[in-house]
Each structure stands twice: as structure tokens, then as C-alpha cells.
Design a protein around this motif. Sequence first.
Motif, PDB file in Angstrom:
ATOM      1  N   VAL A 144      46.942  18.500 -22.013  1.00 57.41           N
ATOM      2  CA  VAL A 144      46.065  18.380 -23.360  1.00 57.41           C
ATOM      3  C   VAL A 144      44.510  18.795 -22.770  1.00 57.41           C
TER       4      VAL A 144
ATOM      5  N   GLU B 298      45.183  20.915 -27.252  1.00 61.55           N
ATOM      6  CA  GLU B 298      46.188  20.808 -28.522  1.00 61.55           C
ATOM      7  C   GLU B 298      47.019  19.451 -27.910  1.00 61.55           C
ATOM      8  N   GLY B 299      47.753  18.965 -29.250  1.00 62.26           N
ATOM      9  CA  GLY B 299      48.753  17.861 -29.051  1.00 62.26           C
ATOM     10  C   GLY B 299      49.821  18.351 -28.019  1.00 62.26           C
TER      11      GLY B 299
ATOM     12  N   VAL C 225      47.225  13.293 -27.286  1.00 65.15           N
ATOM     13  CA  VAL C 225      46.636  14.204 -28.168  1.00 65.15           C
ATOM     14  C   VAL C 225      45.189  14.243 -27.719  1.00 65.15           C
ATOM     15  N   PRO C 226      44.358  15.380 -28.192  1.00 63.75           N
ATOM     16  CA  PRO C 226      42.888  15.253 -27.888  1.00 63.75           C
ATOM     17  C   PRO C 226      42.082  14.608 -28.870  1.00 63.75           C
TER      18      PRO C 226
ATOM     19  N   ASN D 191      41.744  14.974 -32.769  1.00 65.45           N
ATOM     20  CA  ASN D 191      43.221  15.736 -33.547  1.00 65.45           C
ATOM     21  C   ASN D 191      43.454  14.734 -34.594  1.00 65.45           C
ATOM     22  N   LYS D 192      43.975  15.618 -35.915  1.00 66.65           N
ATOM     23  CA  LYS D 192      44.331  15.050 -37.169  1.00 66.65           C
ATOM     24  C   LYS D 192      45.638  14.578 -37.375  1.00 66.65           C
ATOM     25  N   VAL D 193      46.485  14.413 -36.168  1.00 65.39           N
ATOM     26  CA  VAL D 193      47.632  14.102 -36.099  1.00 65.39           C
ATOM     27  C   VAL D 193      47.755  12.486 -36.840  1.00 65.39           C
TER      28      VAL D 193
ATOM     29  N   SER E  82      54.799  25.571 -32.134  1.00 68.55           N
ATOM     30  CA  SER E  82      54.911  24.695 -31.152  1.00 68.55           C
ATOM     31  C   SER E  82      55.689  25.806 -29.999  1.00 68.55           C
TER      32      SER E  82
ATOM     33  N   GLY F  29      50.776  22.389 -32.638  1.00 68.74           N
ATOM     34  CA  GLY F  29      49.607  22.654 -33.267  1.00 68.74           C
ATOM     35  C   GLY F  29      49.601  23.435 -34.655  1.00 68.74           C
TER      36      GLY F  29
ATOM     37  N   ARG G 133      45.876  28.345 -35.396  1.00 66.89           N
ATOM     38  CA  ARG G 133      45.203  27.946 -34.051  1.00 66.89           C
ATOM     39  C   ARG G 133      45.935  28.418 -32.713  1.00 66.89           C
TER      40      ARG G 133
END
Length: 257
Positions: free
Chosen positions: A96, A101-102, A120-121, A124-126, A203, A223, A227
Amino acid sequence: MSANSSMGRGLEVLTAVSQRTRAGFGGGTVSDIAGDMGRDRSQVSRGLKTISAEEFLVKGPGSRTYRLHWQLYAEAQALTEQRLRTDGLTSLEKLVEETGEGCYLGVLSGDSTVTIGERVPPGNKVIGSWIGRPYPAYCSDAGQALLWDAPDDEVRAVFSRTSFTQHGPHTPLSVDDFLARLAAARERGYSIVDEEAEPGLYSIAAPVRDFRSEVVAALQIVGPKVRLEPRRAECAAALLRWAAWLEGALAAPSQPV
């Protein structure tokens, strides 16, 4: 402990048998092991007797082949599972840091993959966690990597009762389709899942092997395609480096970061 002591010689012999096991030979005779070590048969024979007396090695009735004791396997497998959850998290955290990235660690369960580790960083919108959640292996981020060493007939057996339902625009629609992508991944050195699991998701993944050289997990970077795809080469280099580090950690008592 001196390498010239009886136990020291025994441990050297145990290491040689372990290396033969990892190479797929399942053990060896006195001659096999002496040849591998470049040692005299009489020395190796004494070492085998010493380490067998400690029940690290076994030899079946009427057999000349020394093998690792089943308990040693059980303990090593338990250590592997522990290391996947400790050193596995270290590899995820470092990955990470390098990629932003996740990153995930997955294992195979039947015809599904299950996430056992994730990092996840910040930002991150996960939504939610993937820990413990199964996903179809034929289109998951980790599926190809987890079946990396499996022969075609084994892959077909895994998916023998699987319905190849479309989850994204590029989902494999048959086992032959999956096998073709797996072959391309092996040639490339890592797998790519390009909008197979869902639209816009991209991925890359690499297999992780244990002390037996068997694939036990997959290290993944996941991700948005927009991106991650342009950074594929950069991220793949980091992925392969940390997958190799984790393999070393699973095979050794300790692995410095």
C-alpha cells in the motif's frame, strides 16, 4: 551447536530432506541425500539415525526412503497459517505504501476465493471489508493466481459444478476461457483481472507459495481501471517483489523488512 556434533549433522540432514520435499521428491534414500549434500554415505547415515531418533524423520517398514514426520508437516502448516496473517499484513502494508492502492491477500475455498487480509490507503472509497467474504474464483481478483500451478484437469475439476455467470463486461464465460487467461497470466508473470468482477474494476495478482512450494495465497492490488491500468508495470514490479518477500517469510524462521 557444532556442525560436527551428532545433532549438528542430524540437522544438516534434516535440512537436506526438507529441500528434497520442497522440490517434490517426497524424501530420499541415504544415497540420494548424500549425493545432494556432497557427503560420505556413512556420515549421512549417522545423521539420519540421530534425527530419526528425535522423530523428525520417518521411514516406512521395508522402505529405504526417509520422509519428514507428519507432525513436522502439521506444525509447519500451522506456522504457515500464522505467518499469512502476520507477515501477510506486513507485505500488504508495504505494498500500500508503494502503490497507494487497496491491497488484499486471498486464499482458495472450493471454487471461490476468500479474503484473509486487506489494507487500504487513507481516503480509499472502498465500502466495507472483504475479509471472510467469498467470491467466484473464475472472475475474482485472486482466482488465476491461486490456481497458478494447477494442471488443466484440476482447474476443470474445481469448476465442474460452477455456473459462469457474467459479473462484468469481460467475465470469463467458460472454463476454457478461464484457462486461456490463466495461460496468458503465467507467461506474463502475474494475473490481470480487467473488469471481470465488475465494471470499472481492475486488479493484478501474484501467487504466494509455502514451504512445500505450493500456492497457498494470492497477493493482490485492486483499484479503478482508469487509475490502475496506466500504472500496471510499476505496480506489478512492487507486487512481485512483496509476493517474493512473503514467500521467503513463509519458508524461513524470520524475514527482515
